[in-house]
Design a protein around this motif. Structure first.
Motif, PDB file in Angstrom:
ATOM      1  N   MET A  73       0.876  -1.255  -0.005  1.00 43.83           N
ATOM      2  CA  MET A  73      -0.008   0.017   0.175  1.00 43.83           C
ATOM      3  C   MET A  73       1.071   1.126   0.154  1.00 43.83           C
ATOM      4  SD  MET A  73      -2.884  -1.354  -0.155  1.00 43.83           S
ATOM      5  CE  MET A  73      -4.142  -0.215   0.501  1.00 43.83           C
ATOM      6  N   LYS A 120      -0.485   4.450  -0.504  1.00 46.02           N
ATOM      7  CA  LYS A 120      -1.371   5.527  -0.373  1.00 46.02           C
ATOM      8  C   LYS A 120      -1.005   6.518   0.499  1.00 46.02           C
ATOM      9  CE  LYS A 120      -4.131   2.823   3.195  1.00 46.02           C
ATOM     10  NZ  LYS A 120      -5.449   2.582   3.720  1.00 46.02           N
ATOM     11  N   TYR A 126       2.445   6.165   3.276  1.00 47.56           N
ATOM     12  CA  TYR A 126       2.579   6.348   4.612  1.00 47.56           C
ATOM     13  C   TYR A 126       3.451   7.511   5.213  1.00 47.56           C
ATOM     14  CZ  TYR A 126      -0.254   2.236   5.294  1.00 47.56           C
ATOM     15  OH  TYR A 126      -1.533   1.217   5.240  1.00 47.56           O
ATOM     16  N   LYS A 134     -14.755  -5.494  -3.710  1.00 47.38           N
ATOM     17  CA  LYS A 134     -14.511  -5.492  -2.181  1.00 47.38           C
ATOM     18  C   LYS A 134     -15.674  -5.812  -1.392  1.00 47.38           C
ATOM     19  CE  LYS A 134     -12.241  -3.112   1.491  1.00 47.38           C
ATOM     20  NZ  LYS A 134     -11.636  -1.927   1.781  1.00 47.38           N
ATOM     21  N   ARG A 164     -17.263  -0.776   6.863  1.00 46.80           N
ATOM     22  CA  ARG A 164     -16.960   0.374   6.218  1.00 46.80           C
ATOM     23  C   ARG A 164     -17.333   0.295   4.806  1.00 46.80           C
ATOM     24  NH1 ARG A 164     -10.451   2.047   6.539  1.00 46.80           N
ATOM     25  NH2 ARG A 164     -10.335  -0.005   5.162  1.00 46.80           N
ATOM     26  N   HIS A 207     -11.601  -6.862   4.304  1.00 48.83           N
ATOM     27  CA  HIS A 207     -10.553  -6.136   5.172  1.00 48.83           C
ATOM     28  C   HIS A 207     -10.945  -6.515   6.447  1.00 48.83           C
ATOM     29  CE1 HIS A 207      -7.374  -3.579   5.864  1.00 48.83           C
ATOM     30  NE2 HIS A 207      -8.134  -2.493   6.624  1.00 48.83           N
ATOM     31  N   ASN A 253      -3.741  -7.447   5.886  1.00 45.61           N
ATOM     32  CA  ASN A 253      -2.886  -6.444   6.082  1.00 45.61           C
ATOM     33  C   ASN A 253      -1.708  -6.868   7.025  1.00 45.61           C
ATOM     34  OD1 ASN A 253      -3.907  -6.978   8.620  1.00 45.61           O
ATOM     35  ND2 ASN A 253      -4.004  -4.553   9.000  1.00 45.61           N
ATOM     36  N   THR A 254      -0.921  -5.906   7.491  1.00 43.70           N
ATOM     37  CA  THR A 254       0.387  -6.438   7.933  1.00 43.70           C
ATOM     38  C   THR A 254       0.362  -7.274   9.203  1.00 43.70           C
ATOM     39  OG1 THR A 254       1.339  -4.206   7.409  1.00 43.70           O
ATOM     40  CG2 THR A 254       2.528  -5.514   9.229  1.00 43.70           C
ATOM     41  N   ARG A 264      -2.217  -7.392   1.479  1.00 43.20           N
ATOM     42  CA  ARG A 264      -1.920  -5.895   1.123  1.00 43.20           C
ATOM     43  C   ARG A 264      -1.305  -5.204   2.327  1.00 43.20           C
ATOM     44  NH1 ARG A 264      -7.798  -6.807   0.717  1.00 43.20           N
ATOM     45  NH2 ARG A 264      -7.714  -5.841   2.648  1.00 43.20           N
ATOM     46  N   GLY A 314       0.787  -2.340   4.174  1.00 42.16           N
ATOM     47  CA  GLY A 314       1.176  -0.829   4.372  1.00 42.16           C
ATOM     48  C   GLY A 314       2.448  -0.998   5.525  1.00 42.16           C
ATOM     49  N   LEU A 315       1.752  -1.109   6.579  1.00 44.17           N
ATOM     50  CA  LEU A 315       2.829  -0.435   7.786  1.00 44.17           C
ATOM     51  C   LEU A 315       3.842  -1.394   7.738  1.00 44.17           C
ATOM     52  CD1 LEU A 315       2.696   1.288  10.306  1.00 44.17           C
ATOM     53  CD2 LEU A 315       1.787  -0.757  11.659  1.00 44.17           C
ATOM     54  N   TYR A 352       0.689   4.294  12.748  1.00 49.33           N
ATOM     55  CA  TYR A 352       0.363   4.939  11.414  1.00 49.33           C
ATOM     56  C   TYR A 352       0.267   6.412  11.331  1.00 49.33           C
ATOM     57  CZ  TYR A 352      -1.467   0.213  10.911  1.00 49.33           C
ATOM     58  OH  TYR A 352      -1.845  -1.009  10.783  1.00 49.33           O
TER      59      TYR A 352
HETATM   60  C1  LIG Z   1      -8.106  -1.952   2.188  1.00 50.33           C
HETATM   61  C2  LIG Z   1      -6.796  -1.967   3.075  1.00 50.33           C
HETATM   62  N1  LIG Z   1      -5.936  -2.964   2.660  1.00 50.33           N
HETATM   63  C3  LIG Z   1      -4.744  -2.930   3.429  1.00 50.33           C
HETATM   64  C4  LIG Z   1      -4.236  -1.897   4.318  1.00 50.33           C
HETATM   65  C5  LIG Z   1      -3.048  -1.932   4.853  1.00 50.33           C
HETATM   66  O1  LIG Z   1      -2.938  -2.234   6.116  1.00 50.33           O
HETATM   67  P1  LIG Z   1      -1.705  -2.106   7.107  1.00 50.33           P
HETATM   68  O2  LIG Z   1      -1.143  -0.734   6.910  1.00 50.33           O
HETATM   69  O3  LIG Z   1      -1.926  -2.387   8.531  1.00 50.33           O
HETATM   70  O4  LIG Z   1      -0.786  -2.993   6.649  1.00 50.33           O
HETATM   71  C6  LIG Z   1      -5.173  -0.933   4.570  1.00 50.33           C
HETATM   72  C7  LIG Z   1      -4.736   0.336   5.403  1.00 50.33           C
HETATM   73  O5  LIG Z   1      -5.445   1.104   5.820  1.00 50.33           O
HETATM   74  C8  LIG Z   1      -6.375  -0.825   3.778  1.00 50.33           C
HETATM   75  O6  LIG Z   1      -7.277   0.161   4.080  1.00 50.33           O
END
Ligand SMILES: Cc1ncc(COP(=O)(O)O)c(C=O)c1O
Length: 372
Positions: A37, A39, A43, A128, A135, A164, A203-204, A225, A227-228, A355
């Motif tokens: 991620m 976005k 980060y 999704k 959400r 998610h 996610n992470t 997916r 991110g962190l 975050y």
């Molecule tokens: C839809 C979705 N997937 C994956 C992530 C990544 O999450 P993380 O940063 O906890 O890995 C996010 C982060 O907000 C998200 O909104």
């Protein structure tokens, strides 16, 4: 880099980001789908530099939150890779995504109808599903109508499907929220609509659990997916998560010191009083740069190898620290957080989440990129 007249910067270790990506890539679930991620300006780490660094180590899919973030990546030269857009609305958003070959992650009927109406040519999309976070996402009860929709609209192809988790930290518990979400998602993806699709859910924190408990990865055969974790942190701790490298260091220097007599007070409101004659270091970074005001009188920074408490209120452009016990502190380097002082600890002090600490660094703080 434009000329800077103060010693405050954020150092981004692109090599750490590459190593973190490779670590997550080594988890078997990454074979199903692997989307870092990027976005929110990756980060806070700079989406363009981060994406280029990830591309160098074989990454071909990137996740953004906004259409404009996707366009920014495309126009910066990320021309051939898959860019998934997780949030969009309206005709112009659809037209722009279509023009820039961005992949929409569609979570409701309104979005789907605008893709049908305004997309040019054929489009590949992800769907999704809401499995409990409440959400974004379609429901199980939408499935039948979705099947009909895609039979009638062959130009729109579902190539991926995700959900998610609301508390991926409990993925290792049979009684947790994640277990319920996973069984609902399993029921959804049984539908023939998703045959051959990339399925993704983790996610992470979820990925850290999958790495630690391979039976979970077998039970839930869906991709990642991340991110962190790409930026070096995880809210679930394990031997694996301890191998992650923080990628961002927020650094400055003490530009001046003040000698404050016993009982002397510092900063706005005089909320801190010296218990003895003290030396206060003045660091030119404040809440306008992203230092949380919640660290007033409770956070710490690193000065060289010494910890120094933040004293008084964090100001807009300055933070004051007590360096009474630190020899020759003037002009020393200060680490607000980073490679040596975890952003996770700073988040705890500020009563927030990692975050928030990473993404709040403002634009006026220059990012300096290093390859290590
Ligand atoms: C839809 C979705 N997937 C994956 C992530 C990544 O999450 P993380 O940063 O906890 O890995 C996010 C982060 O907000 C998200 O909104």
């Amino acid at each position: 880099l434009e000329q800077q007249y103060r010693p405050t910067l954020v150092k981004i270790h692109l090599g750490h980001i590459q190593r973190n990506f490779e670590l997550f890539k080594s988890i078997p679930s990454a074979q199903y789908f692997m989307c870092p991620m990027v976005k929110a300006n990756a980060y806070g780490h700079d989406d363009i530099h981060v994406s280029e660094a990830l591309k160098e180590v074989g990454c071909t899919t990137f996740g953004v939150g906004l259409v404009e973030e996707g366009i920014r990546l495309r126009t910066s030269g990320l021309t051939h890779d898959s860019v998934l857009v997780f949030g969009f609305s309206g005709r112009e958003a659809v037209e722009e995504m279509s023009r820039h070959l961005l992949t929409p992650v569609v979570s409701d009927w309104e979005q789907l109808e605008s893709i049908k109406a305004f997309s040019k040519g054929s489009s590949a999309i992800h769907l999704k599903f809401n499995s409990g976070m409440n959400r974004l996402g379609f429901s199980l009860s939408d499935l039948q109508k979705l099947e009909t929709f895609f039979k009638d609209n062959r130009a729109i192809k579902v190539v991926g499907c995700g959900t998610h988790l609301m508390t991926s930290e409990d993925l290792n518990s049979d009684a947790g929220e994640s277990a319920q979400q996973m069984s609902l998602f399993a029921e959804i993806v049984k539908n023939p609509l998703f045959r051959g699709c990339a399925l993704h859910a983790f996610n992470t924190s979820g990925a850290v659990h999958l790495q630690q408990h391979p039976h979970l990865a077998q039970k839930h055969p869906y991709g990642l997916r991340i991110g962190l974790g790409i930026y070096g942190y995880a809210s679930v701790h394990s031997d694996f998560s301890r191998k992650l490298y923080p990628a961002m260091s927020f650094l400055s220097r003490i530009v001046t010191v003040q000698k404050v007599k016993k009982n002397g007070r510092v900063s706005y409101g005089g909320t801190w009083a010296a218990k003895k004659d003290s030396i206060i270091g003045v660091v030119p970074a404040g809440y306008a740069d992203g230092i949380p005001t919640q660290l007033s009188n409770c956070g710490t920074v690193l000065v060289g190898q010494f910890k120094a408490p933040i004293v008084g209120r964090v100001c807009m452009d300055y933070t004051l620290i007590d360096v009474t016990e630190i020899p020759d502190a003037l002009h020393s380097e200060v680490e607000f957080f980073g490679v040596n002082h975890s952003a996770e600890t700073v988040a705890e002090h500020a009563k927030t989440i990692t975050y928030d600490i990473l993404t709040r660094i403002s634009e006026r703080v220059p990012r300096v990129f290093v390859r290590d």
